[in-house]
Motif scaffolding. Structure first.
Motif, PDB file in Angstrom:
ATOM      1  N   VAL A 144      -4.191  -5.924 -11.139  1.00  0.00           N
ATOM      2  CA  VAL A 144      -4.331  -6.083  -9.576  1.00  0.00           C
ATOM      3  C   VAL A 144      -3.990  -4.749  -8.869  1.00  0.00           C
ATOM      4  CG1 VAL A 144      -1.385  -6.991  -9.371  1.00  0.00           C
ATOM      5  CG2 VAL A 144      -3.771  -7.717  -8.140  1.00  0.00           C
ATOM      6  N   VAL A 145      -3.314  -4.047  -9.486  1.00  0.00           N
ATOM      7  CA  VAL A 145      -2.946  -2.411  -8.487  1.00  0.00           C
ATOM      8  C   VAL A 145      -3.516  -2.320  -8.941  1.00  0.00           C
ATOM      9  CG1 VAL A 145      -1.140  -0.284  -9.310  1.00  0.00           C
ATOM     10  CG2 VAL A 145      -0.006  -2.933  -9.179  1.00  0.00           C
ATOM     11  N   GLY A 146      -4.808  -1.541  -9.799  1.00  0.00           N
ATOM     12  CA  GLY A 146      -5.787  -1.072 -10.314  1.00  0.00           C
ATOM     13  C   GLY A 146      -6.631  -1.731  -9.442  1.00  0.00           C
ATOM     14  N   PHE A 147      -6.524  -3.038  -8.575  1.00  0.00           N
ATOM     15  CA  PHE A 147      -7.787  -3.549  -7.647  1.00  0.00           C
ATOM     16  C   PHE A 147      -7.764  -3.049  -6.414  1.00  0.00           C
ATOM     17  CE2 PHE A 147      -9.084  -6.606  -5.227  1.00  0.00           C
ATOM     18  CZ  PHE A 147     -10.431  -6.838  -4.792  1.00  0.00           C
ATOM     19  N   PHE A 148      -5.873  -2.722  -5.780  1.00  0.00           N
ATOM     20  CA  PHE A 148      -5.805  -2.621  -4.339  1.00  0.00           C
ATOM     21  C   PHE A 148      -5.705  -1.147  -4.932  1.00  0.00           C
ATOM     22  CE2 PHE A 148      -3.945  -6.766  -4.434  1.00  0.00           C
ATOM     23  CZ  PHE A 148      -4.485  -7.083  -3.299  1.00  0.00           C
ATOM     24  N   ALA A 149      -5.878  -0.531  -5.489  1.00  0.00           N
ATOM     25  CA  ALA A 149      -6.043   1.515  -4.943  1.00  0.00           C
ATOM     26  C   ALA A 149      -6.524   1.802  -4.257  1.00  0.00           C
ATOM     27  CB  ALA A 149      -5.636   1.900  -6.752  1.00  0.00           C
ATOM     28  N   PRO A 150      -8.126   1.325  -5.150  1.00  0.00           N
ATOM     29  CA  PRO A 150      -8.696   2.359  -3.799  1.00  0.00           C
ATOM     30  C   PRO A 150      -8.944   1.645  -2.415  1.00  0.00           C
ATOM     31  CG  PRO A 150     -10.107   0.849  -4.654  1.00  0.00           C
ATOM     32  CD  PRO A 150      -8.671   1.033  -5.883  1.00  0.00           C
ATOM     33  N   PHE A 151      -8.458   1.032  -2.293  1.00  0.00           N
ATOM     34  CA  PHE A 151      -8.704  -0.223  -0.320  1.00  0.00           C
ATOM     35  C   PHE A 151      -7.503   1.111   0.221  1.00  0.00           C
ATOM     36  CE2 PHE A 151     -11.027  -2.725  -3.331  1.00  0.00           C
ATOM     37  CZ  PHE A 151     -11.837  -2.495  -3.255  1.00  0.00           C
ATOM     38  N   PHE A 152      -6.069   1.029  -0.384  1.00  0.00           N
ATOM     39  CA  PHE A 152      -5.432   1.512   0.178  1.00  0.00           C
ATOM     40  C   PHE A 152      -5.531   2.304   0.862  1.00  0.00           C
ATOM     41  CE2 PHE A 152      -2.772  -2.239  -0.464  1.00  0.00           C
ATOM     42  CZ  PHE A 152      -1.583  -2.541   0.847  1.00  0.00           C
ATOM     43  N   VAL A 153      -6.017   3.945  -0.295  1.00  0.00           N
ATOM     44  CA  VAL A 153      -6.595   5.110  -0.465  1.00  0.00           C
ATOM     45  C   VAL A 153      -7.603   5.118   0.771  1.00  0.00           C
ATOM     46  CG1 VAL A 153      -7.460   7.310  -1.627  1.00  0.00           C
ATOM     47  CG2 VAL A 153      -6.086   5.806  -2.325  1.00  0.00           C
ATOM     48  N   ILE A 154      -8.451   4.299   0.594  1.00  0.00           N
ATOM     49  CA  ILE A 154      -9.523   4.517   1.903  1.00  0.00           C
ATOM     50  C   ILE A 154      -8.828   3.969   3.599  1.00  0.00           C
ATOM     51  CG2 ILE A 154     -10.715   2.235   1.891  1.00  0.00           C
ATOM     52  CD1 ILE A 154     -13.537   4.210   1.960  1.00  0.00           C
ATOM     53  N   CYS A 155      -8.329   3.170   3.043  1.00  0.00           N
ATOM     54  CA  CYS A 155      -8.026   2.658   4.758  1.00  0.00           C
ATOM     55  C   CYS A 155      -6.795   3.743   5.254  1.00  0.00           C
ATOM     56  CB  CYS A 155      -7.781   1.077   4.362  1.00  0.00           C
ATOM     57  SG  CYS A 155      -9.106   0.738   3.918  1.00  0.00           S
ATOM     58  N   SER A 156      -6.321   4.382   3.994  1.00  0.00           N
ATOM     59  CA  SER A 156      -5.282   4.744   5.080  1.00  0.00           C
ATOM     60  C   SER A 156      -5.380   6.216   6.579  1.00  0.00           C
ATOM     61  CB  SER A 156      -4.935   6.173   3.984  1.00  0.00           C
ATOM     62  OG  SER A 156      -3.848   6.988   4.359  1.00  0.00           O
ATOM     63  N   GLY A 157      -4.860   6.145   7.642  1.00  0.00           N
ATOM     64  CA  GLY A 157      -4.645   7.102   8.228  1.00  0.00           C
ATOM     65  C   GLY A 157      -5.057   8.375   8.316  1.00  0.00           C
TER      66      GLY A 157
END
Length: 525
Positions: free
Chosen positions: A108-121
């Motif tokens: 699940v950590v890998g699932f969220f990784a790209p979205f937290f990167v792309i949603c970073s200000g």
């Protein structure tokens, strides 16, 4: 081989990619260095020389300008194309993050990784910018993917691709040198593990490959050292040869004024750590108070510390060494600098790895045996909290789109300045400017960046030295423009205003001014 993306990840990333490509802005002044890279790329195509501002470019390594020259050559100075090109490169980096930290391997950590990167200000501010940060992230992730293929299959083609990407990364950012060093050491470790029967020959081959990977960086740094002048700011020259160049340019940066609250030198690392780590959280959530930032810093450091081991167990040799060298460099910067200025965009290449460590930290704590019967509720609660944080950070995706009017106003201002300069200023004019990227590119005249010394003595000496006939101030670059405007106020007899343009937006009230300089009157003071 490398695991495929999950079906849900593919759907979500496709939707986000389509949205981000739709929001490509029409204005391009997101960051002052954009003009620097673009101007250098234009000069390369026109003259086949790596120059900017009518002199050899010793400040920035050529990788970013080489990349920008591709759409510039194909479509000319079309900023929709230029920023779309950089946006696609940024998107490829995000897809690479999703592929590298696959759900099959990281859960699940890998699932969220790209979205937290792309949603970073931090990422979104520079997503389309014609600068090096997201480009460097995309190159390094691609190189790590190639290394993983090589490590798993032994196919030499993947090794060559990895070497080429790593070598090019060192021509994009100084931190690429850490990647070069990490690859060389990883190759030697790989040889020791798998080629013990031909160890001497294999070590020699890997040393040759490692040397070839470092060669572009070494040659370019040596070229800049030999061509160095006291007025050239260059990070590599400063680190390796002690050539400070325009060291005063960095004085007076945002944050330094608040250094007055620091009572002792040992407190600087604490404040800088809080700004760095707490600011990383803010890039997803938004502004917080100083006290809350301190609390967030302690919490995040705890989570990162807990998550390092499970990340390291899944990381390969090259990833471990590259991230390790980079974090040591960042830590040195935090611990030794005696000011409170943090360049947030320097975090971007490390962001995916920090996200993974944070994720594993949360997962590890939520799965502790001591929780016993509460383990499942704790895990579901952790996932819920992460989902909520991601939802709170989603508005970051709209930052560029929401700034369209602001960026267009800025574009209109510099267009008016450009038209005036084209009609009224001689081509051989020398102009003092308050930034060394956008304004020199827009003016198309020899431009001398001012220094932000509070009393203006060094700025005036610099203007006299280069016989600057004009001065341009632009309060978008407040830390440089304010001292320049103060210099005008203190020496009214030396400056005559020829041009002024004001933005039409009341929310973004920016002013550009151009002055004629009387050097004799300035010298008398």
């Amino acid at each position: 081989m490398i695991e495929k993306l999950s079906f849900i990840q593919k759907i979500l990333l496709t939707i986000l990619s389509a949205y981000l490509l739709w929001t490509i802005p029409s204005a391009w002044l997101q960051y002052p260095d954009s003009g620097y890279y673009l101007g250098t790329a234009t000069t390369m195509l026109d003259t086949f020389r790596y120059w900017f501002n009518f002199q050899p470019n010793l400040q920035y390594y050529p990788g970013t300008s080489i990349v920008i020259s591709v759409p510039l050559f194909l479509a000319g100075e079309n900023f929709w194309v230029l920023q779309g090109f950089m946006g696609v490169i940024s998107l490829l980096g995000i897809w690479g993050v999703a592929r590298y930290f696959s759900v099959a391997k990281y859960g699940v950590v890998g699932f969220f990784a790209p979205f937290f990167v792309i949603c970073s200000g931090i990422v979104m501010i520079h997503f389309y910018a014609l600068i090096s940060d997201t480009l460097f992230l995309s190159i390094t992730i691609a190189a790590l993917l190639c290394w993983r293929h090589y490590d798993q299959s032994g196919h030499k083609g993947f090794l060559l691709a990895c070497c080429a990407l790593v070598a090019f990364s060192s021509l994009v950012r100084l931190q690429g040198l850490f990647f070069c060093g990490a690859l060389g050491l990883a190759l030697l470790i790989h040889v020791y593990q798998y080629n013990k029967d031909t160890l001497t020959l294999s070590v020699f081959k890997m040393l040759v490959i490692g040397g070839a990977v470092c060669l572009p960086f070494v040659l370019w740094t040596l070229r800049n050292y030999l061509a160095h002048t006291p007025d050239t700011f260059n990070m590599a020259n400063g680190y390796f040869f002690g050539l400070k160049g325009l060291s005063i340019y960095a004085k007076g940066l945002p944050g330094n004024a608040s250094s007055e609250v620091v009572e002792a030198a040992w407190q600087f690392p604490l404040y800088r750590t809080s700004m760095f780590v707490g600011g990383l959280f803010e890039s997803w959530y938004g502004g917080v108070s100083t006290l809350n930032r301190h609390i967030i810093t302690v919490t995040m450091l705890l989570l990162i510390g807990v998550g390092v081991r499970p990340w390291a167990k899944r990381a390969n040799k090259l990833e471990l060494l590259y991230v390790g060298f980079s974090l040591v460099f960042i830590s040195k910067d935090i611990l030794l600098n005696k000011n409170l200025h943090i360049v947030y965009r320097y975090w971007i290449p490390m962001l995916p790895f920090i996200v993974i460590m944070l994720g594993f930290g949360i997962k590890t704590i939520a799965s502790m045996k001591a929780l016993k019967g509460l383990k499942k509720p704790a895990q579901y609660s952790a996932i819920t909290i992460v989902c909520v944080l991601m939802l709170l950070s989603l508005p970051n995706l709209a930052k560029i789109h929401g700034q369209k009017d602001k960026l267009q106003n800025e574009q209109d201002l510099i267009t008016r300045l450009s038209e005036f300069a084209h009609q009224e200023l001689p081509l051989d004019a020398v102009i003092a400017t308050v930034d060394w990227g956008v304004l020199p590119y827009v003016l198309q005249r020899r431009s001398i960046p001012l220094l932000n010394d509070p009393d203006n003595k060094q700025s005036i000496a610099r203007m006299l030295k280069y016989r600057t006939e004009y001065l341009v101030t632009y309060d978008k670059f407040g830390r440089m423009s304010e001292p320049a405007e103060y210099m005008v106020e203190q020496n009214p007899q030396a400056f005559t205003q020829l041009f002024q343009a004001t933005s039409s937006s009341s929310e973004n009230n920016l002013i550009i001014r151009l002055y004629k300089v009387d050097l004799n009157a300035l010298n008398q003071n």
